[in-house]
Design a protein around this motif. Structure first.
Motif, PDB file in Angstrom:
ATOM      1  N   GLY A  40     -12.392  13.478   9.932  1.00  0.00           N
ATOM      2  CA  GLY A  40     -12.459  12.306   9.071  1.00  0.00           C
ATOM      3  C   GLY A  40     -11.336  12.356   8.057  1.00  0.00           C
ATOM      4  N   LEU A 213      -7.388  14.744  14.413  1.00  0.00           N
ATOM      5  CA  LEU A 213      -8.104  14.669  15.678  1.00  0.00           C
ATOM      6  C   LEU A 213      -7.384  15.406  16.800  1.00  0.00           C
ATOM      7  N   VAL A 225     -17.589  12.563  13.711  1.00  0.00           N
ATOM      8  CA  VAL A 225     -16.617  11.769  12.964  1.00  0.00           C
ATOM      9  C   VAL A 225     -17.299  11.236  11.711  1.00  0.00           C
ATOM     10  N   ARG A 227     -17.041   9.156   7.839  1.00  0.00           N
ATOM     11  CA  ARG A 227     -16.317   8.182   7.030  1.00  0.00           C
ATOM     12  C   ARG A 227     -17.177   7.800   5.824  1.00  0.00           C
ATOM     13  N   GLU A 233     -19.881   8.652  14.268  1.00  0.00           N
ATOM     14  CA  GLU A 233     -19.948   8.961  15.696  1.00  0.00           C
ATOM     15  C   GLU A 233     -20.164  10.452  15.885  1.00  0.00           C
ATOM     16  N   VAL A 240     -15.908  11.459  22.995  1.00  0.00           N
ATOM     17  CA  VAL A 240     -15.276  10.895  21.803  1.00  0.00           C
ATOM     18  C   VAL A 240     -13.829  10.529  22.081  1.00  0.00           C
ATOM     19  N   TYR A 241     -13.123  11.377  22.856  1.00  0.00           N
ATOM     20  CA  TYR A 241     -11.698  11.145  23.069  1.00  0.00           C
ATOM     21  C   TYR A 241     -11.405  10.172  24.214  1.00  0.00           C
ATOM     22  N   PRO A 244     -14.631   6.378  22.919  1.00  0.00           N
ATOM     23  CA  PRO A 244     -15.212   6.324  21.572  1.00  0.00           C
ATOM     24  C   PRO A 244     -16.040   5.050  21.382  1.00  0.00           C
ATOM     25  N   SER A 246     -17.283   4.052  18.209  1.00  0.00           N
ATOM     26  CA  SER A 246     -17.061   3.467  16.893  1.00  0.00           C
ATOM     27  C   SER A 246     -15.648   2.883  16.787  1.00  0.00           C
ATOM     28  N   TYR A 248     -14.035   2.728  14.096  1.00  0.00           N
ATOM     29  CA  TYR A 248     -13.291   3.622  13.206  1.00  0.00           C
ATOM     30  C   TYR A 248     -12.678   4.777  13.997  1.00  0.00           C
ATOM     31  N   THR A 249     -13.458   5.362  14.921  1.00  0.00           N
ATOM     32  CA  THR A 249     -12.923   6.437  15.761  1.00  0.00           C
ATOM     33  C   THR A 249     -11.754   5.929  16.589  1.00  0.00           C
ATOM     34  N   ARG A 250     -11.906   4.728  17.119  1.00  0.00           N
ATOM     35  CA  ARG A 250     -10.805   4.152  17.911  1.00  0.00           C
ATOM     36  C   ARG A 250      -9.549   3.964  17.065  1.00  0.00           C
TER      37      ARG A 250
END
Length: 548
Positions: A40, A213, A225, A227, A233, A240-241, A244, A246, A248-250
């Protein structure tokens, strides 16, 4: 069974009689032999969550929820119990080993204290165990280095000592909080490899905290993740990779893709040479370490250590040139010489037709025109801004020094802060009231105030999270495009260099071993050292494996 289970963790701090919430509803667990990555931006609550879970926050923190370790809720446990398990059952590796290692105590003794804090050990056995740990964390010639002080070690070796302290009592859980920040890519890769091997060999559970990341992708089995103090997430690293959930993750992953790939090369049109560095050589006089024994005594000179050897390069008008290499390669020394902050032993530096740096001249001899034309942005915005002056005073200072009237300087400072994307009301604040990224924007604004022809940017984004890095790089690109300012961009981060630089110089042990257009050098490196740097870039294995 999980080594640590955190349930509905919430943290708030007392500020002026009110409670400011920093973390809310955080839950996660980590199992033996697995690595949990917590990622994050700065201020997202990553470190606060772990400090709260292990009872390391101060009395002004209000912590709610549960953090269960071996059946005991650490949040409800007393201080004596927490002291008994820290180091023994839970090891810690913090971000800055220079601040966390005592400068006056030999490293062997500091590692030994981590062992004797939890039980009595005979002297011979203790020394043998310390040597075993130094070997395990791959400190070369452990028997010769055991009595060295931290100042004798590089940043990467100091971090290895921190890891040795963390695993000294074979804890079931190790918490590593930003352990590779500010390390160059090859040292970073070796630290990640070491942590991965220790986790695999000992079955240790590892919690790895980072704003990067790409780094986390090289080591984590599961990723969390965060925020604004909450989890957005949580899933396996692969999920996740690759998929994703979220937005935000993207956005974080998109920023990393930008940083990880060479930027589109600008037109190869012929540029007039703005800066010429010719035959620059530099050495430093070295001294032995000070002797300890109650009195510091001046040590005898050991001789001359060469740092730069025959450096030649040019920077065109409106061009951004990256200078990369490991710590100690001489990058910052080149930057200081170009900025007139240091003198070469041989060689010259010219701006246009004017030679302004020779072996006998430094910044004190520079005329006003050159001082205005060559500016610097330093790595640490916390140290480069006067904490006792308001932002308005800091930004008005270049105009005042140039002879502008006070009222005009104030209006120019207002226009300048808007130009770097900060609200005008920030002018009334002090640096301590700004985030790291905001401070760096102020530092950049000060550097470009009088329209310099060249800015030396020495690691301006190295300590910033990825989205803040992206903003700073976009700002520097815009300033170049709008005003035609050239940049010498110094960095150990090849991803950042790929995102912003037109050309790149690769420096190794004071010699430029390769140079050329960034895309060409990074896509088809000719020198073995350049290939080594590229192979060490974090996230490379994950991108190649899953096409992130």
């Amino acid at each position: 069974m999980a080594v640590l289970t955190v349930e509905n963790l919430a943290v708030s701090f007392s500020q002026r009689g009110e409670q400011a919430e920093a973390v809310r509803g955080v839950s996660f667990s980590v199992e033996p032999g697995r690595t949990l990555g917590i990622v994050g931006e700065s201020g997202s609550g990553k470190s606060v969550s772990l400090l709260a879970a292990t009872g390391l926050l101060g009395p002004d923190a209000l912590v709610r929820g549960r953090a269960v370790h071996q059946g005991i809720d650490l949040i409800a446990a007393d201080r004596a119990y927490l002291r008994s398990i820290r180091g023994k059952e839970i090891g810690f590796v913090f971000q800055d080993p220079q601040s966390n290692l005592h400068p006056l105590i030999p490293i062997g003794r500091q590692i030994g204290e981590a062992i004797t804090a939890h039980g009595r050990v005979q002297r011979a056995q203790l020394r043998a165990r310390v040597l075993e740990l130094l070997d395990e964390v791959e400190i070369p010639r452990a028997a010769d280095r055991i009595d060295d002080h931290p100042v004798h070690l590089s940043g990467g070796m100091r971090q290895r000592v921190m890891i040795a302290i963390a695993i000294a009592c074979n804890p079931g859980l190790v918490i590593a909080d930003e352990p590779t920040t500010a390390l160059d890519v090859t040292v970073q890769a070796s630290i990640l490899s070491l942590l991965e091997r220790l986790r695999r060999d000992h079955g240790t559970a590892l919690v790895f905290v980072s704003h990067d990341l790409a780094v986390v992708s090289d080591i984590a089995d599961d990723v969390l993740v965060m925020r604004d103090g909450a989890i957005v997430e949580a899933d396996s690293a692969r999920s996740v990779y690759t998929a994703p959930k979220s937005a935000y993750t993207r956005s974080l992953l998109a920023a990393h893709r930008t940083l990880g790939r060479p930027s589109a090369e600008r037109s190869n049109q012929e540029r007039s040479a703005l800066l010429r560095v010719t035959g620059v050589t530099k050495s430093f006089r070295t001294r032995a370490a000070p002797l300890l024994g109650g009195v510091f005594r001046r040590s005898a000179s050991l001789g001359i250590a060469p740092v730069l050897n025959g450096i030649d390069f040019e920077i065109g008008a409106g061009e951004i040139v990256g200078l990369v290499g490991e710590s100690g390669s001489g990058k910052s020394t080149i930057g200081r010489i170009v900025a007139g902050l240091d003198r070469p032993d041989a060689g010259t530096v010219s701006l246009g037709a004017k030679t302004y740096i020779t072996p006998g001249s430094g910044r004190a001899e520079l005329d006003a025109e050159v001082r205005r034309s060559v500016q610097v942005v330093f790595q640490d915005p916390y140290g480069s801004l006067n904490p006792r002056r308001r932002i308005s005073e800091i930004l008005a200072a270049p105009y005042r020094l140039a002879g502008h009237p006070r009222e005009q300087s104030r209006h120019e400072a207002e226009a300048l802060i808007t130009r770097v994307g900060l609200p005008a009301d920030f002018l009334h604040r002090y640096p301590g009231q700004l985030s790291g990224g905001q401070r760096q924007r102020v530092a950049i604004a000060r550097a470009v105030a009088l329209g310099p022809a060249l800015v030396v940017a020495d690691e301006p984004a190295s300590a910033l999270d990825v989205t803040t890095q992206d903003h700073i790089l976009a700002l520097l690109r815009n300033l170049r495009d709008e005003s035609g300012t050239s940049l010498l961009f110094i960095s150990h981060d090849l991803g950042v260099v790929a995102a912003i630089c037109d050309r790149v110089l690769v420096l190794r042990e004071g010699v430029i071993v390769e140079q050329g257009p960034t895309g060409t050098v990074f896509a088809a490196p000719r020198h073995d050292y350049t290939r080594l740097l590229l192979e060490s870039v974090p996230g490379r294995r994950r991108r190649e494996a899953v096409d992130v």
